[in-house]
Write a protein that holds these residues in place. Structure first.
Motif, PDB file in Angstrom:
ATOM      1  N   ALA A 110       0.709  -1.462  -0.175  1.00 28.72           N
ATOM      2  CA  ALA A 110       0.033  -0.007  -0.123  1.00 28.72           C
ATOM      3  C   ALA A 110       0.986   1.156   0.023  1.00 28.72           C
ATOM      4  CB  ALA A 110      -0.833  -0.138   1.216  1.00 28.72           C
ATOM      5  N   PHE A 136      -5.698   2.416   5.346  1.00 26.88           N
ATOM      6  CA  PHE A 136      -6.218   1.992   3.980  1.00 26.88           C
ATOM      7  C   PHE A 136      -7.153   2.765   3.552  1.00 26.88           C
ATOM      8  CE2 PHE A 136      -4.338  -2.247   5.582  1.00 26.88           C
ATOM      9  CZ  PHE A 136      -3.343  -2.244   4.444  1.00 26.88           C
ATOM     10  N   VAL A 137      -7.924   3.519   4.265  1.00 25.80           N
ATOM     11  CA  VAL A 137      -8.921   4.605   3.857  1.00 25.80           C
ATOM     12  C   VAL A 137      -8.189   5.547   3.282  1.00 25.80           C
ATOM     13  CG1 VAL A 137     -10.756   5.994   4.567  1.00 25.80           C
ATOM     14  CG2 VAL A 137     -10.598   3.919   5.438  1.00 25.80           C
ATOM     15  N   VAL A 175      -7.207   4.567  -0.367  1.00 25.54           N
ATOM     16  CA  VAL A 175      -8.264   4.831  -1.327  1.00 25.54           C
ATOM     17  C   VAL A 175      -8.358   6.163  -1.576  1.00 25.54           C
ATOM     18  CG1 VAL A 175     -10.540   4.254  -1.678  1.00 25.54           C
ATOM     19  CG2 VAL A 175      -9.156   2.417  -0.476  1.00 25.54           C
ATOM     20  N   LEU A 233      -5.772   7.519  -3.822  1.00 23.97           N
ATOM     21  CA  LEU A 233      -5.951   7.040  -5.341  1.00 23.97           C
ATOM     22  C   LEU A 233      -7.102   7.518  -6.068  1.00 23.97           C
ATOM     23  CD1 LEU A 233      -4.569   3.441  -4.828  1.00 23.97           C
ATOM     24  CD2 LEU A 233      -3.355   5.584  -5.661  1.00 23.97           C
ATOM     25  N   MET A 234      -7.899   7.995  -5.265  1.00 26.20           N
ATOM     26  CA  MET A 234      -9.403   8.679  -6.208  1.00 26.20           C
ATOM     27  C   MET A 234      -8.948   9.941  -6.669  1.00 26.20           C
ATOM     28  SD  MET A 234     -12.374   7.907  -3.200  1.00 26.20           S
ATOM     29  CE  MET A 234     -13.580   9.169  -3.928  1.00 26.20           C
TER      30      MET A 234
END
Length: 331
Positions: A266, A307-308, A311, A314-315
């Motif tokens: 990650a 991990f949030v 995400v 990456l958005m």
């Protein structure tokens, strides 16, 4: 009904004052942990940059290094229990021996993994999905082999360097172990970065990453470059294993690389997969976010927060923070 609401209210906390109180402590600890993530992430990003392969078995390469570290301490005569009375020179010497052993074993494991699991697939021009499935299978195979050899339980704690405060940063105690982890991570990343950008083999790695067919036509030995790539990634994972054992001495367990490997991957994606500088940035950032999230939301949300954030980043930035591929890296 009131009890149910009380349980719901306590399900997640939002402790801003706790985050503020522990900010600098979390920052110092997050940077030391992030250095470990960064070193493991470098292995992921190198292999992906050259082969476009997500080597999920890299986490087990790290675990093999952790066991090599523990076994080296054991062979040198150290046992679980009190920290031995050693001079600074002796501590450096024994840690260097353990580090060399861990790097050698992890490097050899990575090269063997490439030779046994991935090279036959390349020779048959297998689809990328087959490589991914093979990587997962190799990961489980190494895990089970370690379980058969060392058993289910963590190895007894062996600590050569006892953490103690060296100085304070805005009220946060900075320990000797944290300093070693942070500085060593920076130095090893710098060596890897200079190797890729300055040496002949490094130019070969960048050439194969950019265009393997053209690189072969220009005289680059593609197979040797791939082996060197796995070897460098394995050596860095072995170094990370030593530092992890210094931070968490009971970390040698057969499945100890699963979550850590996912986080390191990650970190590589967060910084920009295939980018050496991105792996360093992603590792440090992930370590910081984890610690901040732990104080803000509670310890059980530590992994979720990391991990949030991945995400969310990456958005808005699908290629990661830096985003430049290994093949396009510049000096």
């Amino acid at each position: 009904m009131t009890a149910a609401l009380a349980q719901t209210d306590s399900w997640i906390q939002f402790d801003v004052s706790g985050l503020a109180d522990q900010f600098w402590n979390n920052t110092v600890d997050g940077l030391s942990l992030g250095g470990i993530y960064a070193l493991i992430a470098l292995g992921y990003t190198l292999v992906y940059g050259v082969l476009k392969l997500i080597n999920f078995a890299h986490s087990e390469v790290f675990v093999v290094g952790a066991f090599a570290t523990w076994l080296t301490f054991y062979v040198l005569g150290f046992r679980a229990g009190a920290t031995p009375e050693l001079s600074v020179f002796e501590i450096i010497l024994y840690l260097a021996i353990a580090g060399i052993a861990a790097m050698a074993v992890s490097g050899a494991t990575a090269v063997a993994l490439e030779r046994v699991a991935y090279r036959p697939l390349r020779n048959r021009n297998a689809p990328r999905l087959v490589f991914l499935i093979t990587a997962i299978g190799a990961s489980f195979a190494i895990q089970q082999a370690l379980k058969l050899i060392f058993g289910l339980n963590q190895q007894p704690q062996i600590r050569l360097l006892q953490p103690h405060p060296v100085f304070k940063l805005f009220g946060a105690a900075v320990t000797n172990v944290q300093i070693v982890l942070f500085v060593a991570a920076i130095l090893l990343w710098f060596v890897a970065d200079r190797f890729v950008n300055r040496t002949r083999l490094g130019r070969g790695i960048r050439a194969v990453a950019q265009d393997p067919d053209t690189a072969t036509l220009m005289g680059v030995n593609k197979e040797r470059v791939i082996v060197v790539t796995f070897l460098v990634g394995g050596l860095l994972a072995g170094a990370a294993a030593l530092f992890y054992m210094m931070r968490i001495p009971q970390g040698a367990i057969y499945n100890g690389g699963f979550l850590l490997g996912i986080k390191a991957f990650a970190a590589a994606v967060l910084g920009g997969i295939g980018n050496l500088r991105g792996a360093l940035v992603g590792g440090f950032l992930l370590g910081l976010v984890e610690n901040y999230g732990q104080s803000l939301f509670g310890g059980e949300w530590k992994d979720v927060v990391a991990f949030v954030v991945l995400v969310v980043v990456l958005m808005f930035r699908p290629t990661g923070i830096l985003g430049e591929s290994l093949g396009k890296a510049r000096v």
